[in-house]
Scaffold this active site. Sequence first.
Site, PDB file in Angstrom:
ATOM      1  N   ASP A   1       0.816  -1.214   0.000  1.00  0.00           N
ATOM      2  CA  ASP A   1       0.000   0.000   0.000  1.00  0.00           C
ATOM      3  C   ASP A   1       0.850   1.265   0.000  1.00  0.00           C
ATOM      4  O   ASP A   1       0.489   2.265  -0.627  1.00  0.00           O
ATOM      5  CB  ASP A   1      -0.935   0.008   1.213  1.00  0.00           C
ATOM      6  CG  ASP A   1      -2.191  -0.825   0.980  1.00  0.00           C
ATOM      7  OD1 ASP A   1      -2.384  -1.308  -0.150  1.00  0.00           O
ATOM      8  OD2 ASP A   1      -2.965  -1.001   1.934  1.00  0.00           O
ATOM      9  N   GLY A   2       1.974   1.243   0.719  1.00  0.00           N
ATOM     10  CA  GLY A   2       2.838   2.421   0.774  1.00  0.00           C
ATOM     11  C   GLY A   2       3.345   2.819  -0.596  1.00  0.00           C
ATOM     12  O   GLY A   2       3.321   3.995  -0.974  1.00  0.00           O
TER      13      GLY A   2
ATOM     14  N   ASN B   1      -4.220   9.141   1.055  1.00  0.00           N
ATOM     15  CA  ASN B   1      -4.374   8.778   2.469  1.00  0.00           C
ATOM     16  C   ASN B   1      -4.665   9.982   3.356  1.00  0.00           C
ATOM     17  O   ASN B   1      -5.740  10.104   3.909  1.00  0.00           O
ATOM     18  CB  ASN B   1      -3.131   8.055   2.980  1.00  0.00           C
ATOM     19  CG  ASN B   1      -3.178   6.557   2.745  1.00  0.00           C
ATOM     20  OD1 ASN B   1      -4.214   6.014   2.375  1.00  0.00           O
ATOM     21  ND2 ASN B   1      -2.063   5.887   2.944  1.00  0.00           N
ATOM     22  N   GLU B   2      -3.678  10.860   3.532  1.00  0.00           N
ATOM     23  CA  GLU B   2      -3.885  11.970   4.447  1.00  0.00           C
ATOM     24  C   GLU B   2      -2.887  13.108   4.228  1.00  0.00           C
ATOM     25  O   GLU B   2      -1.767  12.895   3.747  1.00  0.00           O
ATOM     26  CB  GLU B   2      -3.778  11.515   5.911  1.00  0.00           C
ATOM     27  CG  GLU B   2      -2.378  11.207   6.407  1.00  0.00           C
ATOM     28  CD  GLU B   2      -1.844   9.867   5.977  1.00  0.00           C
ATOM     29  OE1 GLU B   2      -0.705   9.844   5.465  1.00  0.00           O
ATOM     30  OE2 GLU B   2      -2.546   8.855   6.124  1.00  0.00           O
TER      31      GLU B   2
END
Length: 259
Positions: free
Chosen positions: A43-44, A111-112
């Site tokens: 995912d990273g 993500n953020e």
Amino acid sequence: MKYKIFASTTPQTEPVLQKLKQVLKGCEAVEKGFDYLFVLGGDGFFVSTVANYNCHNCRVVGINTGHLGFYTSFNEKDLDDNFLQKLQQCHFQRISLLEVSVNGQQHLVLNELAVYTNTAYPINIFIDGEAWEFYRGSGLLIGPRTGSTALAKSAKGAVIFPGIDVLQIIEMNPLLHPNQVTIQSPIILPKETQVEFVVKKAFNPQQFPTFYCDGRKLELPNADTTLALKLVQSTPMFNISLKTQDFINKLKSTFIKQS
């Protein structure tokens, strides 16, 4: 079919990459104008590769070679003679990304956006133009639904199930005293909401907060700064399952351990 591949450099990715190339042997590898963008990694790597990659109408396919797999639909065992058929049966759709506008530039976030300060530097938060909080603490997170299982979860945010298109703000270690009390809970906002983080220039530049979009540091000067934040639709299309059972299975295999 035209395609492009992005692959992480981890040892476990290399054999999967070779297997994928073999499966795609009858297709055309191109640098531009591709139909499919294959992303091999965890995912990273997926997050760092995809959010700001502007390919209109291309289909993004994640193949997991890492630990987490919330963004990936396939793994090595799926790369068989029926892979292209499986691909044709996938449902692709645009998803909501967080757009961060600051100093005339736009950054897209999967993500953020993370804001950190080691001096509890004050940040004014506005929601749809209304003053919400004068926040002081160790930092803030804001992100779309897809980021709720990432850093947001570690910061005690809500895990948001697929099908709910929202924006989430999380306070990290808010400073509390009789004259300074904040909400101290994650805030879930409708997808049309527009948020602003307003930061004043610091007398000591080392006290100015640092800002990260999906782990990428934004190089912002020590100056009066306004970050305008809203959800926008992605230009690529993603195959991220909206099925509750699929999401529950990923949550259980990743986070929940019970004897």
